[in-house]
Enzyme design. Structure first.
Site, short mmCIF file in Angstrom:
data_model
loop_
_atom_site.label_atom_id
_atom_site.label_comp_id
_atom_site.label_asym_id
_atom_site.label_seq_id
_atom_site.Cartn_x
_atom_site.Cartn_y
_atom_site.Cartn_z
CG HIS A 129 -0.27 0.14 2.38
ND1 HIS A 129 0.55 -0.95 2.83
CD2 HIS A 129 -0.13 1.13 3.37
CE1 HIS A 129 0.92 -0.45 4.13
NE2 HIS A 129 0.84 0.98 4.42
CG ASP B 90 5.01 3.10 7.02
OD1 ASP B 90 4.41 3.37 6.39
OD2 ASP B 90 4.96 2.16 7.83
CG HIS B 91 4.30 -0.22 4.22
ND1 HIS B 91 4.52 -1.36 4.52
CD2 HIS B 91 3.96 0.60 5.38
CE1 HIS B 91 4.22 -1.74 5.65
NE2 HIS B 91 3.90 -0.47 6.43
CG HIS C 11 0.18 4.55 4.94
ND1 HIS C 11 -0.61 3.77 5.57
CD2 HIS C 11 -0.68 5.40 4.43
CE1 HIS C 11 -1.98 4.47 5.74
NE2 HIS C 11 -1.96 5.48 4.96
CG HIS D 237 4.99 -2.53 10.32
ND1 HIS D 237 3.77 -1.76 11.08
CD2 HIS D 237 4.70 -1.73 9.07
CE1 HIS D 237 3.54 -0.79 10.33
NE2 HIS D 237 4.10 -0.75 9.16
#
EC number: 3.1.26.11
Length: 301
Positions: A63, A67-68, A65, A262
């Site tokens: 997805h 941090d990804h 966001h 995570h």
């Protein structure tokens, strides 16, 4: 020699820490490499882990966001700078097409590599190769998110005692494997099904059907456990899992090796995630992910 292992590049959640970079995970699967969720700093973490741009055949983003996905710009540019000699395919939620394009072309660079875009719009297979089938499954998060599952085709395991019973020896063993029959004896009579290995990758999500479907029968499950169990309300509100929830999923799915990752910056003791996972009843192999660790995919049973 084939290698199947997970190289952990980053294990933080929204905020990196002194010891945890933003997300990033490379799955080495024989001669291929799949990079999952390259967060900010992934290119540098690859250098520290001994991972080259040439090792990447496929990129899977769960997805959009930061941090990804914020590391996509650097990784894509590095793939082109190093002139990776093979095509690279990128999968990501179709609703985030504009984010992918912005990251892909964040700054000027010379494109030297064929990068194929494979947006994900629904559950189902994304790629079918001789080595594996890659599937996606929708998760439950405030933005559209998908988990990924890699499944190796089933093979056959030769049974020496059955070969001996039929008097099959020497070069005839290879012949029956290639041709499927030898002097009226079929391959099925001297072998059994060897189930292909399964790898699942589950990031930001609440408990949902997709989590269970991805985890089912996985030899290795890499799954977020952002919160500890005492903060389950926060986890649900923000679209995340707790350590106990993730471990219970793995327990019920028959997962062989569970990798928790995570982690929220609010927690300072990684051992607590292990304690809660064990308290939830998961008794298989368990890794509490740390940056730059390598985790072998379990050997076939």
């Amino acid at each position: 020699m084939s290698v199947r292992e997970l190289v952990v590049l980053g294990t933080a959640s929204q905020v990196p820490t002194r010891h945890r970079n933003h997300n990033g995970y490379l799955l080495r699967w024989d001669g291929q490499g799949i990079l999952f969720d390259p967060g900010e700093g992934t290119q540098r973490q690859m250098l520290r882990a001994g991972v080259a741009a040439h090792d990447i055949d496929r990129i899977c983003v769960t997805h959009f966001h930061g941090d990804h996905s914020l590391g996509l710009a650097g990784v894509i540019q590095r793939i082109n700078l190093d002139q990776v000699p093979h095509p690279v395919t990128a999968h990501y939620p179709a609703s985030g097409q504009h984010f992918f394009e912005r990251l892909r072309y964040a700054t000027a660079y010379r494109e030297t590599v064929r990068l194929t875009e494979g947006p994900v719009a629904a559950d189902g297979p994304l790629a079918v190769t001789d080595a594996y089938t890659l599937d996606a499954c929708r998760l439950s998060h405030p933005v559209e998110s998908y988990g990924y599952r890699l499944t190796e085709p089933d093979g056959r395991r030769i049974l020496p005692e059955r070969l001996a019973a039929h008097g099959i020896t020497g070069p005839d063993v290879g012949r029956i494997q290639r041709e499927g029959v030898l002097d009226g004896v079929t391959l099925d009579e001297v072998s059994e099904v060897r189930r292909g290995q399964r790898f699942a990758f589950v990031m930001d999500t609440r408990l949902c059907d997709g989590v269970h479907a991805l985890a089912e029968g996985a030899d290795m499950l890499v799954i977020e456990s952002t919160f500890l169990d005492e903060d389950v309300r926060l986890a649900t509100d923000h679209g995340h899992l707790t350590a106990g929830q993730a471990a219970a999923v793995a327990r019920d799915a028959g997962v062989r090796h569970l990798v928790l990752t995570h982690f929220s910056q609010r927690y300072s003791d990684p051992a607590e995630f292990e304690r809660q996972a064990r308290a939830a009843g998961f008794d298989g192999e368990l890794s509490i992910a740390q940056d730059l660790m390598r985790v072998p995919v379990p050997k076939r049973t």
